[in-house]
Design a protein around this motif. Structure first.
Motif, PDB file in Angstrom:
ATOM      1  N   GLU A 111      44.091  33.564  29.981  1.00 34.07           N
ATOM      2  CA  GLU A 111      44.718  32.076  30.689  1.00 34.07           C
ATOM      3  C   GLU A 111      44.792  32.323  32.157  1.00 34.07           C
ATOM      4  OE1 GLU A 111      45.368  29.358  29.428  1.00 34.07           O
ATOM      5  OE2 GLU A 111      44.449  29.881  27.519  1.00 34.07           O
ATOM      6  N   ASN A 112      44.972  31.398  32.895  1.00 36.35           N
ATOM      7  CA  ASN A 112      45.168  31.495  34.438  1.00 36.35           C
ATOM      8  C   ASN A 112      46.378  32.332  34.636  1.00 36.35           C
ATOM      9  OD1 ASN A 112      43.080  29.845  34.680  1.00 36.35           O
ATOM     10  ND2 ASN A 112      43.991  27.871  35.385  1.00 36.35           N
ATOM     11  N   ASP A 113      46.550  32.976  35.771  1.00 36.44           N
ATOM     12  CA  ASP A 113      47.761  33.906  36.362  1.00 36.44           C
ATOM     13  C   ASP A 113      48.181  34.619  35.128  1.00 36.44           C
ATOM     14  OD1 ASP A 113      47.129  32.135  38.449  1.00 36.44           O
ATOM     15  OD2 ASP A 113      48.752  30.646  37.876  1.00 36.44           O
ATOM     16  N   SER A 114      47.428  35.252  34.309  1.00 37.99           N
ATOM     17  CA  SER A 114      47.975  36.163  33.246  1.00 37.99           C
ATOM     18  C   SER A 114      48.209  37.534  33.712  1.00 37.99           C
ATOM     19  CB  SER A 114      46.870  36.114  32.083  1.00 37.99           C
ATOM     20  OG  SER A 114      46.592  34.831  31.577  1.00 37.99           O
ATOM     21  N   PHE A 115      47.754  38.084  34.867  1.00 40.16           N
ATOM     22  CA  PHE A 115      47.830  39.611  34.999  1.00 40.16           C
ATOM     23  C   PHE A 115      48.483  39.974  36.325  1.00 40.16           C
ATOM     24  CE2 PHE A 115      44.570  38.929  31.991  1.00 40.16           C
ATOM     25  CZ  PHE A 115      44.815  39.686  30.733  1.00 40.16           C
ATOM     26  N   GLY A 116      49.146  40.926  36.340  1.00 41.41           N
ATOM     27  CA  GLY A 116      49.664  41.259  37.503  1.00 41.41           C
ATOM     28  C   GLY A 116      48.716  42.269  38.423  1.00 41.41           C
ATOM     29  N   GLY A 117      47.707  42.843  37.637  1.00 47.80           N
ATOM     30  CA  GLY A 117      46.518  43.593  38.262  1.00 47.80           C
ATOM     31  C   GLY A 117      45.211  43.604  37.306  1.00 47.80           C
ATOM     32  N   VAL A 118      44.323  43.555  38.034  1.00 48.31           N
ATOM     33  CA  VAL A 118      42.873  43.822  37.241  1.00 48.31           C
ATOM     34  C   VAL A 118      42.471  44.912  37.864  1.00 48.31           C
ATOM     35  CG1 VAL A 118      40.859  42.688  36.818  1.00 48.31           C
ATOM     36  CG2 VAL A 118      42.647  41.249  36.630  1.00 48.31           C
ATOM     37  N   PHE A 119      42.074  45.863  36.839  1.00 43.75           N
ATOM     38  CA  PHE A 119      41.024  46.969  37.118  1.00 43.75           C
ATOM     39  C   PHE A 119      39.700  46.891  36.980  1.00 43.75           C
ATOM     40  CE2 PHE A 119      45.390  48.933  37.534  1.00 43.75           C
ATOM     41  CZ  PHE A 119      45.237  50.069  38.177  1.00 43.75           C
ATOM     42  N   ALA A 120      38.814  47.061  37.901  1.00 45.58           N
ATOM     43  CA  ALA A 120      37.153  47.270  37.817  1.00 45.58           C
ATOM     44  C   ALA A 120      36.855  48.475  38.223  1.00 45.58           C
ATOM     45  CB  ALA A 120      36.609  46.062  38.398  1.00 45.58           C
TER      46      ALA A 120
END
Length: 242
Positions: free
Chosen positions: A97-106
């Protein structure tokens, strides 16, 4: 013919280790501490592989993370290694969902995406306002060889290293504010030394991972001329009032 996923190759796995990327957890640790993630934050690992980063976050910081990867083989292994939610999906169509995570790692995965702009749009969508996008990946100094690299049928970050100026421009156009950019070329050099020590030459390594008919000398020549490096970039999702 579909591209070979080198991250499923035993030779590649034994060389790169559980993280399946140069530098292991050193850059991960730097990003966690820079962003000051807390155990209340939920993070997403984009291209989670075996789930090494997800396990590292939980074991060392008590931070929960979810993961996605397009490889069924790697997803199944990640599910065995962690108790987190791991889904089979691409970064170009994130099933959260939108706005689900405080951070995304790639971590050495954004360069695998076929449509970089769509992937960045998706990351922006699932990040909460002022959430952090952590990118560690290969970059290229000599862009003259990008097209030739992309002509090889293999699924690896070597196929599509970043033009950093272009990546920064896209991130800014999508609403990200770039907070940090650091170079970690030493990890590429360390990896090359390790491969040569184990396999006598880069050519032997590429032939072993790709098959005997693969022209490892030509591929390694292109990589050398491309002048590859490794970087960490941290960007923040900004939300502007209209």
């Amino acid at each position: 013919m579909s591209a070979q996923n080198l991250y499923e190759c035993p030779l590649m796995q034994s060389t790169l280790g559980d993280t399946l990327r140069p530098g292991g957890f050193e850059i991960t640790k730097r990003a966690i501490e820079y962003c000051a993630f807390k155990n209340k934050d939920m993070l997403l690992d984009l291209g989670c592989g075996k789930g090494a980063t997800i396990k590292y976050l939980k074991d060392n910081y008590n931070i929960a993370a979810k993961g996605l990867d397009i490889s069924l083989e790697l997803v199944e292994e990640a599910r065995r290694n962690t108790d987190s939610e791991i889904v089979i999906a691409s970064g170009e169509d994130i099933p959260f969902e939108n706005d689900s995570f405080g951070g995304v790692f790639a971590e050495c995965t954004l360069s695998l995406m076929n449509n970089l702009r769509n992937s960045i749009d998706e990351v922006y969508r699932v990040l909460s306002p002022r959430g952090y996008f952590v990118i560690s990946d290969l970059y290229i100094n000599n862009t003259d060889y990008l097209d030739e690299l992309q002509s090889y049928s293999m699924n690896t970050c070597l196929k599509r290293p970043h033009d950093i100026a272009k990546l920064k421009s896209i991130l800014k156009s999508k609403g990200f504010n770039i907070l940090l950019e650091e170079k970690y070329d030493k990890y590429i050099k360390q990896l090359v030394f390790k491969i040569i020590f184990q396999h006598d030459s880069m050519r032997n390594f590429w032939k072993g991972s790709q098959g005997g008919s693969f022209d490892g000398s030509r591929f390694q020549s292109i990589l050398s001329k491309s002048k590859l490096g490794y970087f960490l970039m941290i960007a923040r999702k900004e939300v502007y009032d209209v």
